[in-house]
Design a protein around this motif. Sequence first.
Motif, short mmCIF file in Angstrom:
data_model
loop_
_atom_site.label_atom_id
_atom_site.label_comp_id
_atom_site.label_asym_id
_atom_site.label_seq_id
_atom_site.Cartn_x
_atom_site.Cartn_y
_atom_site.Cartn_z
N VAL A 62 0.82 -1.20 0.00
CA VAL A 62 0.00 0.00 0.00
C VAL A 62 0.87 1.26 0.00
O VAL A 62 0.73 2.12 -0.86
N ALA A 63 1.75 1.38 0.98
CA ALA A 63 2.57 2.58 1.10
C ALA A 63 3.78 2.29 1.97
O ALA A 63 3.77 1.39 2.80
N ARG A 64 4.83 3.08 1.78
CA ARG A 64 6.01 3.00 2.64
C ARG A 64 6.53 4.39 2.92
O ARG A 64 6.23 5.34 2.20
N ILE A 65 7.35 4.50 3.96
CA ILE A 65 7.91 5.78 4.35
C ILE A 65 9.31 5.56 4.90
O ILE A 65 9.58 4.58 5.60
N SER A 66 10.22 6.47 4.57
CA SER A 66 11.60 6.36 5.00
C SER A 66 11.75 6.69 6.48
O SER A 66 10.82 7.19 7.13
N ARG A 67 12.93 6.44 7.02
CA ARG A 67 13.20 6.69 8.43
C ARG A 67 12.95 8.14 8.80
O ARG A 67 12.38 8.43 9.86
N SER A 68 13.34 9.05 7.94
CA SER A 68 13.18 10.47 8.21
C SER A 68 11.77 10.97 7.96
O SER A 68 11.40 12.05 8.43
N VAL A 113 -3.81 3.49 -4.62
CA VAL A 113 -4.15 4.38 -3.52
C VAL A 113 -3.54 5.76 -3.66
O VAL A 113 -3.83 6.65 -2.85
N LYS A 114 -2.71 5.96 -4.65
CA LYS A 114 -2.02 7.24 -4.84
C LYS A 114 -3.03 8.37 -5.00
O LYS A 114 -3.99 8.26 -5.77
N GLY A 115 -2.81 9.44 -4.25
CA GLY A 115 -3.71 10.57 -4.29
C GLY A 115 -4.84 10.50 -3.29
O GLY A 115 -5.52 11.51 -3.05
N ARG A 116 -5.06 9.33 -2.71
CA ARG A 116 -6.12 9.15 -1.72
C ARG A 116 -5.58 8.86 -0.33
O ARG A 116 -6.15 9.30 0.66
N PHE A 117 -4.49 8.10 -0.26
CA PHE A 117 -3.91 7.71 1.02
C PHE A 117 -2.64 8.51 1.28
O PHE A 117 -1.91 8.86 0.34
N THR A 118 -2.35 8.78 2.55
CA THR A 118 -1.14 9.47 2.94
C THR A 118 -0.49 8.75 4.11
O THR A 118 -1.14 8.53 5.14
N ILE A 119 0.77 8.40 3.96
CA ILE A 119 1.52 7.77 5.05
C ILE A 119 2.39 8.83 5.72
O ILE A 119 2.94 9.71 5.06
N SER A 120 2.49 8.76 7.03
CA SER A 120 3.32 9.68 7.79
C SER A 120 3.85 8.97 9.03
O SER A 120 3.36 7.89 9.38
N ARG A 121 4.83 9.56 9.67
CA ARG A 121 5.36 8.96 10.89
C ARG A 121 5.81 10.03 11.87
O ARG A 121 6.22 11.12 11.47
#
Length: 124
Positions: A48-54, A64-72
């Motif tokens: 679905v989505a991934r996010i880097s360490r930073s 899902v592009k444009g609809r979902f947002t991943i954050s940390r």
Amino acid sequence: QVQLVESGGALVQAGGSLRLSCAASGRTFSIADMGWFRQAPGKEREFVARISRSGVITYYADSVKGRFTISRNNAENTVYLQMNSLKPEDPAVYYCAATTRMIRTTTADLYEYWGQGTQVTVSS
């Protein structure tokens, strides 16, 4: 060892929104990339989505592009998946995953740690 616990799954009408959370514990300092995967009944687990360490670099599946947002939030050891404009094809068990490896990947096998999953259901 790293432990991941997802939360936030619910029943939502098509077009609605959900915010999933994944809390990490244990050796959280060793985590690099984190990601979200999902698995619908009778289907294979998909990225679905991934996010880097930073948190600077993100990548999304085309579906899902444009609809979902991943954050940390590394201070809270938590990753989020904001899901907007949910569609009837989005229902699945959503899994949080983490890797200690410094690689950029959408391959589930390369993620070492997994949560138990949280159910997302969309009514049409």
